[in-house]
Design a protein around this motif. Structure first.
Motif, PDB file in Angstrom:
ATOM      1  N   LEU A  54       0.798  -1.229   0.000  1.00 32.80           N
ATOM      2  CA  LEU A  54       0.000   0.000   0.000  1.00 32.80           C
ATOM      3  C   LEU A  54       0.831   1.280   0.000  1.00 32.80           C
ATOM      4  N   ARG A  55       2.081   1.187   0.412  1.00 35.23           N
ATOM      5  CA  ARG A  55       2.866   2.393   0.702  1.00 35.23           C
ATOM      6  C   ARG A  55       3.052   3.353  -0.459  1.00 35.23           C
ATOM      7  N   PHE A  56       2.928   2.877  -1.695  1.00 34.12           N
ATOM      8  CA  PHE A  56       3.139   3.770  -2.831  1.00 34.12           C
ATOM      9  C   PHE A  56       1.869   4.486  -3.282  1.00 34.12           C
ATOM     10  N   ILE A  57       0.733   4.182  -2.667  1.00 33.65           N
ATOM     11  CA  ILE A  57      -0.492   4.906  -2.992  1.00 33.65           C
ATOM     12  C   ILE A  57      -0.345   6.320  -2.439  1.00 33.65           C
ATOM     13  N   PRO A  58      -0.505   7.338  -3.282  1.00 28.70           N
ATOM     14  CA  PRO A  58      -0.445   8.707  -2.753  1.00 28.70           C
ATOM     15  C   PRO A  58      -1.583   8.955  -1.757  1.00 28.70           C
ATOM     16  N   VAL A  59      -1.245   9.587  -0.654  1.00 27.40           N
ATOM     17  CA  VAL A  59      -2.231   9.930   0.367  1.00 27.40           C
ATOM     18  C   VAL A  59      -2.186  11.431   0.589  1.00 27.40           C
ATOM     19  N   VAL A  60      -3.359  12.054   0.469  1.00 28.06           N
ATOM     20  CA  VAL A  60      -3.499  13.477   0.762  1.00 28.06           C
ATOM     21  C   VAL A  60      -4.402  13.598   1.976  1.00 28.06           C
ATOM     22  N   VAL A  61      -3.880  14.185   3.037  1.00 27.77           N
ATOM     23  CA  VAL A  61      -4.717  14.474   4.192  1.00 27.77           C
ATOM     24  C   VAL A  61      -5.554  15.688   3.818  1.00 27.77           C
ATOM     25  N   LEU A  62      -6.870  15.525   3.914  1.00 32.57           N
ATOM     26  CA  LEU A  62      -7.830  16.592   3.642  1.00 32.57           C
ATOM     27  C   LEU A  62      -8.633  16.747   4.922  1.00 32.57           C
ATOM     28  N   THR A  63      -8.276  17.753   5.710  1.00 32.83           N
ATOM     29  CA  THR A  63      -8.776  17.841   7.077  1.00 32.83           C
ATOM     30  C   THR A  63      -9.095  19.278   7.467  1.00 32.83           C
ATOM     31  N   SER A  64      -9.846  19.415   8.525  1.00 32.28           N
ATOM     32  CA  SER A  64     -10.104  20.741   9.073  1.00 32.28           C
ATOM     33  C   SER A  64      -9.089  21.078  10.164  1.00 32.28           C
ATOM     34  N   SER A  65      -8.220  20.125  10.500  1.00 31.99           N
ATOM     35  CA  SER A  65      -7.251  20.327  11.573  1.00 31.99           C
ATOM     36  C   SER A  65      -6.097  21.244  11.146  1.00 31.99           C
ATOM     37  N   ARG A  66      -5.935  22.299  11.901  1.00 33.93           N
ATOM     38  CA  ARG A  66      -4.792  23.187  11.705  1.00 33.93           C
ATOM     39  C   ARG A  66      -3.749  22.961  12.811  1.00 33.93           C
ATOM     40  N   GLU A  67      -3.906  21.881  13.554  1.00 33.54           N
ATOM     41  CA  GLU A  67      -2.998  21.589  14.655  1.00 33.54           C
ATOM     42  C   GLU A  67      -1.629  21.205  14.113  1.00 33.54           C
ATOM     43  N   GLU A  68      -0.613  21.889  14.605  1.00 29.70           N
ATOM     44  CA  GLU A  68       0.749  21.640  14.147  1.00 29.70           C
ATOM     45  C   GLU A  68       1.172  20.193  14.373  1.00 29.70           C
ATOM     46  N   LYS A  69       0.747  19.614  15.497  1.00 28.82           N
ATOM     47  CA  LYS A  69       1.127  18.221  15.788  1.00 28.82           C
ATOM     48  C   LYS A  69       0.569  17.271  14.737  1.00 28.82           C
ATOM     49  N   ASP A  70      -0.642  17.539  14.224  1.00 32.57           N
ATOM     50  CA  ASP A  70      -1.218  16.699  13.165  1.00 32.57           C
ATOM     51  C   ASP A  70      -0.435  16.847  11.868  1.00 32.57           C
ATOM     52  N   LEU A  71      -0.079  18.055  11.544  1.00 27.62           N
ATOM     53  CA  LEU A  71       0.701  18.335  10.332  1.00 27.62           C
ATOM     54  C   LEU A  71       2.062  17.632  10.399  1.00 27.62           C
ATOM     55  N   ILE A  72       2.766  17.801  11.500  1.00 21.43           N
ATOM     56  CA  ILE A  72       4.094  17.202  11.661  1.00 21.43           C
ATOM     57  C   ILE A  72       4.015  15.687  11.633  1.00 21.43           C
ATOM     58  N   GLU A  73       3.051  15.124  12.365  1.00 23.54           N
ATOM     59  CA  GLU A  73       2.929  13.663  12.415  1.00 23.54           C
ATOM     60  C   GLU A  73       2.543  13.095  11.051  1.00 23.54           C
ATOM     61  N   SER A  74       1.684  13.795  10.325  1.00 19.04           N
ATOM     62  CA  SER A  74       1.296  13.336   8.982  1.00 19.04           C
ATOM     63  C   SER A  74       2.518  13.238   8.071  1.00 19.04           C
ATOM     64  N   TYR A  75       3.345  14.258   8.070  1.00 19.53           N
ATOM     65  CA  TYR A  75       4.543  14.219   7.225  1.00 19.53           C
ATOM     66  C   TYR A  75       5.557  13.201   7.739  1.00 19.53           C
ATOM     67  N   VAL A 112      -3.703  19.148   3.264  1.00 18.66           N
ATOM     68  CA  VAL A 112      -4.556  20.253   2.832  1.00 18.66           C
ATOM     69  C   VAL A 112      -5.602  20.513   3.909  1.00 18.66           C
ATOM     70  N   VAL A 113      -5.665  21.761   4.374  1.00 18.34           N
ATOM     71  CA  VAL A 113      -6.694  22.148   5.326  1.00 18.34           C
ATOM     72  C   VAL A 113      -7.927  22.545   4.524  1.00 18.34           C
ATOM     73  N   LYS A 114      -9.066  21.942   4.879  1.00 19.92           N
ATOM     74  CA  LYS A 114     -10.317  22.214   4.170  1.00 19.92           C
ATOM     75  C   LYS A 114     -10.685  23.685   4.327  1.00 19.92           C
ATOM     76  N   PRO A 115     -10.870  24.380   3.214  1.00 23.89           N
ATOM     77  CA  PRO A 115     -11.339  25.762   3.318  1.00 23.89           C
ATOM     78  C   PRO A 115     -12.769  25.791   3.862  1.00 23.89           C
ATOM     79  N   VAL A 116     -13.081  26.825   4.642  1.00 24.07           N
ATOM     80  CA  VAL A 116     -14.418  26.970   5.212  1.00 24.07           C
ATOM     81  C   VAL A 116     -15.403  27.446   4.142  1.00 24.07           C
ATOM     82  N   ASN A 117     -14.947  28.313   3.247  1.00 23.38           N
ATOM     83  CA  ASN A 117     -15.790  28.868   2.190  1.00 23.38           C
ATOM     84  C   ASN A 117     -16.138  27.782   1.164  1.00 23.38           C
ATOM     85  N   PHE A 118     -17.423  27.681   0.816  1.00 23.20           N
ATOM     86  CA  PHE A 118     -17.910  26.656  -0.108  1.00 23.20           C
ATOM     87  C   PHE A 118     -17.161  26.678  -1.435  1.00 23.20           C
ATOM     88  N   GLY A 119     -17.061  27.837  -2.060  1.00 19.20           N
ATOM     89  CA  GLY A 119     -16.389  27.947  -3.362  1.00 19.20           C
ATOM     90  C   GLY A 119     -14.923  27.555  -3.283  1.00 19.20           C
TER      91      GLY A 119
END
Length: 150
Positions: free
Chosen positions: A87-108, A116-123
């Motif tokens: 599975l390791r070669f499947i690209p994974v994009v985190v698409l989240t509302s979390s702006r927590e630095e610990k989540d960002l660092i751990e993800s990388y 990618v942090v989900k934008p609040v604005n619909f458009g």
């Protein structure tokens, strides 16, 4: 002719899931978008077990992964994906509302391909999903899949 690949969307929020699916289908960015609503179901999908035991071996263009998931959280799903040789070669994009630095660092640290942090604005949300879909489903050239891998 361009062969479009499947996208796996791992999202427990019904509104975000619907918007994401709509944005991807409106722009014809994937043959199929498979939706799973928690981390355990995502792992069943990827390992072809449980309800997903009969799914075909089609290559995934990308996994769009939320972090705040029931049953198994997104960071654990990411850890399992990136530690599995099939599975390791499947690209994974985190698409989240979390702006927590610990989540960002751990993800990388775990090997995420993009965060990618989900934008609040619909458009802006629709535009962000469209751009993700174009890049990962069309522009990006993934490594060749091993027989039987994902």
């Amino acid at each position: 002719m361009l062969q479009l690949k499947r996208i796996l969307l791992v999202e427990d929020n019904p509104n975000d899931a619907e918007l994401t699916m709509e944005a991807l289908s409106e722009h014809n960015l994937a043959n199929e978008v498979d939706l799973v609503r928690d981390g355990a179901e995502a792992l069943d999908y990827l390992k072809r077990q449980g309800a997903w035991a009969g799914r075909d071996n089609g290559n995934l263009a990308v996994i769009l992964l939320d972090l705040k998931l029931p049953k198994v959280d997104g960071l654990e799903v990411l850890r399992i994906i990136k530690s599995d040789p099939h599975l390791r070669f499947i690209p994974v994009v985190v698409l989240t509302s979390s702006r927590e630095e610990k989540d960002l660092i751990e993800s990388y640290r775990l090997g995420v391909n993009a965060y990618v942090v989900k934008p609040v604005n619909f458009g802006e949300f629709i535009d962000a999903v469209k751009e993700l879909g174009v890049f990962w489903a069309i522009v990006n050239e993934p490594p060749p899949a091993n027989k039987g891998a994902y």
